[in-house]
Design a protein around this motif. Structure first.
Motif, PDB file in Angstrom:
ATOM      1  N   LEU A 338       0.943  -1.123   0.165  1.00 57.23           N
ATOM      2  CA  LEU A 338       0.011   0.087  -0.048  1.00 57.23           C
ATOM      3  C   LEU A 338       1.017   1.107  -0.065  1.00 57.23           C
ATOM      4  O   LEU A 338       1.733   1.440   0.721  1.00 57.23           O
ATOM      5  N   ALA A 339       0.490   2.247  -0.836  1.00 61.31           N
ATOM      6  CA  ALA A 339       1.069   3.742  -0.922  1.00 61.31           C
ATOM      7  C   ALA A 339       2.615   3.253  -0.942  1.00 61.31           C
ATOM      8  O   ALA A 339       3.250   4.465  -0.235  1.00 61.31           O
ATOM      9  N   GLU A 340       2.998   2.635  -1.709  1.00 59.00           N
ATOM     10  CA  GLU A 340       4.339   2.758  -2.148  1.00 59.00           C
ATOM     11  C   GLU A 340       5.274   2.171  -0.810  1.00 59.00           C
ATOM     12  O   GLU A 340       6.617   2.590  -0.901  1.00 59.00           O
ATOM     13  N   GLY A 341       4.756   1.697   0.290  1.00 60.15           N
ATOM     14  CA  GLY A 341       5.461   1.723   1.494  1.00 60.15           C
ATOM     15  C   GLY A 341       5.619   2.885   2.324  1.00 60.15           C
ATOM     16  O   GLY A 341       6.136   2.816   3.253  1.00 60.15           O
ATOM     17  N   ARG A 342       4.914   3.745   1.839  1.00 61.07           N
ATOM     18  CA  ARG A 342       5.193   4.926   2.705  1.00 61.07           C
ATOM     19  C   ARG A 342       4.104   5.067   3.636  1.00 61.07           C
ATOM     20  O   ARG A 342       3.253   4.057   3.944  1.00 61.07           O
ATOM     21  N   ILE A 343       3.662   6.419   4.184  1.00 61.04           N
ATOM     22  CA  ILE A 343       2.704   6.367   5.400  1.00 61.04           C
ATOM     23  C   ILE A 343       1.212   5.970   4.978  1.00 61.04           C
ATOM     24  O   ILE A 343       0.893   6.939   4.165  1.00 61.04           O
ATOM     25  N   ALA A 344       0.770   4.908   5.222  1.00 62.85           N
ATOM     26  CA  ALA A 344      -0.349   4.389   4.640  1.00 62.85           C
ATOM     27  C   ALA A 344      -1.816   5.132   4.868  1.00 62.85           C
ATOM     28  O   ALA A 344      -2.423   5.198   3.727  1.00 62.85           O
ATOM     29  N   ASN A 345      -1.635   5.628   6.156  1.00 66.45           N
ATOM     30  CA  ASN A 345      -2.852   6.353   6.207  1.00 66.45           C
ATOM     31  C   ASN A 345      -3.083   7.560   5.695  1.00 66.45           C
ATOM     32  O   ASN A 345      -4.372   8.088   5.443  1.00 66.45           O
ATOM     33  N   LEU A 346      -2.230   8.171   5.158  1.00 64.47           N
ATOM     34  CA  LEU A 346      -2.303   9.303   4.311  1.00 64.47           C
ATOM     35  C   LEU A 346      -1.903   8.936   2.806  1.00 64.47           C
ATOM     36  O   LEU A 346      -2.537   9.734   1.949  1.00 64.47           O
ATOM     37  N   GLY A 347      -1.246   7.932   2.366  1.00 61.74           N
ATOM     38  CA  GLY A 347      -0.980   7.694   1.039  1.00 61.74           C
ATOM     39  C   GLY A 347      -2.264   6.822   0.390  1.00 61.74           C
ATOM     40  O   GLY A 347      -2.475   6.739  -0.788  1.00 61.74           O
ATOM     41  N   ALA A 348      -2.824   6.158   1.571  1.00 61.14           N
ATOM     42  CA  ALA A 348      -3.782   5.326   0.874  1.00 61.14           C
ATOM     43  C   ALA A 348      -5.419   5.741   1.272  1.00 61.14           C
ATOM     44  O   ALA A 348      -6.417   5.009   1.152  1.00 61.14           O
ATOM     45  N   ALA A 349      -5.503   6.760   2.216  1.00 65.72           N
ATOM     46  CA  ALA A 349      -6.756   7.397   2.805  1.00 65.72           C
ATOM     47  C   ALA A 349      -6.714   8.747   3.200  1.00 65.72           C
ATOM     48  O   ALA A 349      -5.734   9.228   2.496  1.00 65.72           O
ATOM     49  N   ASP A 350      -7.233   9.297   3.901  1.00 68.36           N
ATOM     50  CA  ASP A 350      -7.321  10.560   4.086  1.00 68.36           C
ATOM     51  C   ASP A 350      -6.488  11.177   5.467  1.00 68.36           C
ATOM     52  O   ASP A 350      -6.722  12.121   5.800  1.00 68.36           O
ATOM     53  N   GLY A 351      -5.912  10.288   6.148  1.00 72.25           N
ATOM     54  CA  GLY A 351      -5.378  10.576   7.457  1.00 72.25           C
ATOM     55  C   GLY A 351      -6.187  10.511   8.654  1.00 72.25           C
ATOM     56  O   GLY A 351      -7.224   9.781   8.548  1.00 72.25           O
ATOM     57  N   ASN A 352      -5.561  11.069   9.508  1.00 69.11           N
ATOM     58  CA  ASN A 352      -6.396  10.953  10.817  1.00 69.11           C
ATOM     59  C   ASN A 352      -7.705  11.894  10.749  1.00 69.11           C
ATOM     60  O   ASN A 352      -7.679  12.893  10.112  1.00 69.11           O
ATOM     61  N   PRO A 353      -8.922  11.346  11.397  1.00 71.87           N
ATOM     62  CA  PRO A 353      -9.989  12.298  11.387  1.00 71.87           C
ATOM     63  C   PRO A 353      -9.734  13.673  12.152  1.00 71.87           C
ATOM     64  O   PRO A 353      -8.899  13.956  12.876  1.00 71.87           O
ATOM     65  N   PRO A 354     -10.460  14.755  11.242  1.00 64.07           N
ATOM     66  CA  PRO A 354     -10.518  15.994  11.949  1.00 64.07           C
ATOM     67  C   PRO A 354     -10.371  16.275  13.497  1.00 64.07           C
ATOM     68  O   PRO A 354      -9.841  17.006  14.012  1.00 64.07           O
TER      69      PRO A 354
END
Length: 424
Positions: A338-354
């Motif tokens: 996922l996400a080229e092995g980079r930080i998955a929650n931001l590379g494959a999703a929207d990151g932490n909830p607001p």
């Protein structure tokens, strides 16, 4: 406005309205930062200061940037990861006169570093970093500007490790506050925020059923614990790998199976790395994975999983879904990264909830205000003032409508006394 956009390096200024809508949606879930921004607008504690920031360019970050500019700052913003940049948000921020943005999603490493250099510009008064790349650039490529920095803030555990190494070698040129090392940050941002958003990235990018699957979590710090809790709650069987006996014991007493990665990898349907270290999942582990295994990195840099080994040994590489690379290995087994092995929650999703980033960025804003209003700290890595974390938690509880008890005078005396009777 057009002059400001010309100075920025963004993908498409026409995306500004879309970005403004995205920012507005996030802002509604960030009451603490809104309250701090109102205070900043009244007191203007950052007037005349230039802030160089290297952060994930997301809607939540935009609220932080607008809080800093409300306090009087000029902000030069670069992306801390090319895959986390939201181009519409970058466009919306670039239209603000006090902000210059250097961020386009997916830029190659050369342009990424050029953006970091551009954020440094003629030299900032304050630095806000996420991963330490900006601070390292200041100390290597712009040494003459580092002396003019009043102080910096570092947002990640990985970045703090790099800064402590710099301090140990007497290479650090200005004081830095470690924002990640507070109870509020470990609880909200790491455990609940990244724990949820990393699992969201796995589900969103693969649509995998976690129930009945074996998930290997490398590292049982706050992020690893958050991931483990959530996937176990979804019916997964969880195996933890660790190098530190204390969190390993914590994992065992929390009901998880603990194994070395060599023994855990052959059992894994999903592997999540959350260590901040390199070479956590190496070639011998990758070769032992079950066919169809999914790899996700929750750490900041793409060094926890040996991506180079996958690229060198794969006989075929496909992208069957967004943010997914499927590597076919000799013998026919497949592994999805996922996400080229980079930080998955931001590379494959929207990151932490607001709501989570509200707390994290509130801490950041208050710390920047504190640094700007006090005498210069000694060079070194410092903790966030304890009253900042308490203030943020209090504001958040108020926003949630939650009330707690107060100590009375007798209780305060009892807790501070050492002489006399401690009996009822």
């Amino acid at each position: 406005m057009s002059r400001q956009r010309a100075r920025s390096d963004i993908a498409d200024p026409a995306l500004a309205d879309q970005g403004a809508a995205r920012i507005g949606r996030s802002e509604r879930s960030m009451p603490v930062l809104r309250a701090i921004r109102a205070g900043f607008a009244e007191k203007r504690p950052l007037t005349g200061l230039t802030i160089a920031a290297c952060l994930h360019v997301t809607a939540e970050t935009a609220i932080l940037v607008r809080t800093l500019t409300a306090g009087g700052a000029q902000v030069r913003l670069a992306a801390s990861n090319p895959l986390s940049t939201q181009d519409d948000v970058a466009a919306a921020l670039a239209g603000q006169p006090e902000v210059t943005v250097f961020a386009r999603r997916g830029v190659p490493p050369t342009e990424y570093h050029q953006h970091v250099d551009a954020a440094i510009g003629a030299g900032p008064a304050l630095v806000i970093d996420n991963g330490c790349d900006l601070s390292v650039a200041l100390h290597t490529d712009h040494k003459e500007l580092a002396a003019g920095v009043i102080a910096g803030c570092e947002d990640t555990p990985t970045g703090v490790l790099r800064l402590r190494a710099m301090a140990a070698e007497r290479a650090l040129g200005y004081p830095v506050v470690a924002l990640d090392d507070t109870p509020t940050r470990r609880l909200a941002d790491h455990r609940h925020g990244t724990g949820q958003s990393c699992v969201d990235a796995i589900l969103r990018s693969t649509n995998i059923l976690l129930a009945g699957r074996t998930v290997v979590v490398a590292g049982f710090g706050p992020v690893g614990r958050g991931v483990a809790e959530r996937v176990r709650g979804m019916g997964a069987m969880v195996v933890v790998t660790e190098v530190d006996p204390v969190p390993a014991l914590d994992a065992v007493l929390s009901g998880y199976r603990v194994l070395p990665m060599t023994e855990a990898a052959p059992l894994a349907d999903v592997v999540v790395t959350a260590t901040g270290n390199r070479d956590v999942v190496r070639g011998e582990h990758l070769a032992a994975l079950r066919s169809g295994a999914v790899l996700a990195n929750a750490g900041h840099f793409d060094v926890e999983i040996d991506v180079r080994w996958l690229r060198e040994h794969a006989v075929d590489v496909r992208s069957p879904r967004p943010a997914v690379q499927e590597f076919t290995l000799p013998g026919g087994a497949t592994v999805s990264l996922l996400a080229e092995g980079r930080i998955a929650n931001l590379g494959a999703a929207d990151g932490n909830p607001p709501a989570v980033m509200d707390l994290a960025f509130a801490e950041q804003a208050l710390t920047v205000g504190w640094l700007a209003s006090r005498d210069r700290l000694p060079v070194g890595v410092h903790r966030v003032p304890s009253d900042v974390g308490t203030e943020i938690a209090t504001l958040e509880l108020d926003g949630l409508g939650v009330r707690i008890d107060d100590l009375n005078a007798d209780q305060r005396r009892y807790l501070s006394a050492w002489q006399g009777s401690w009996e009822a």
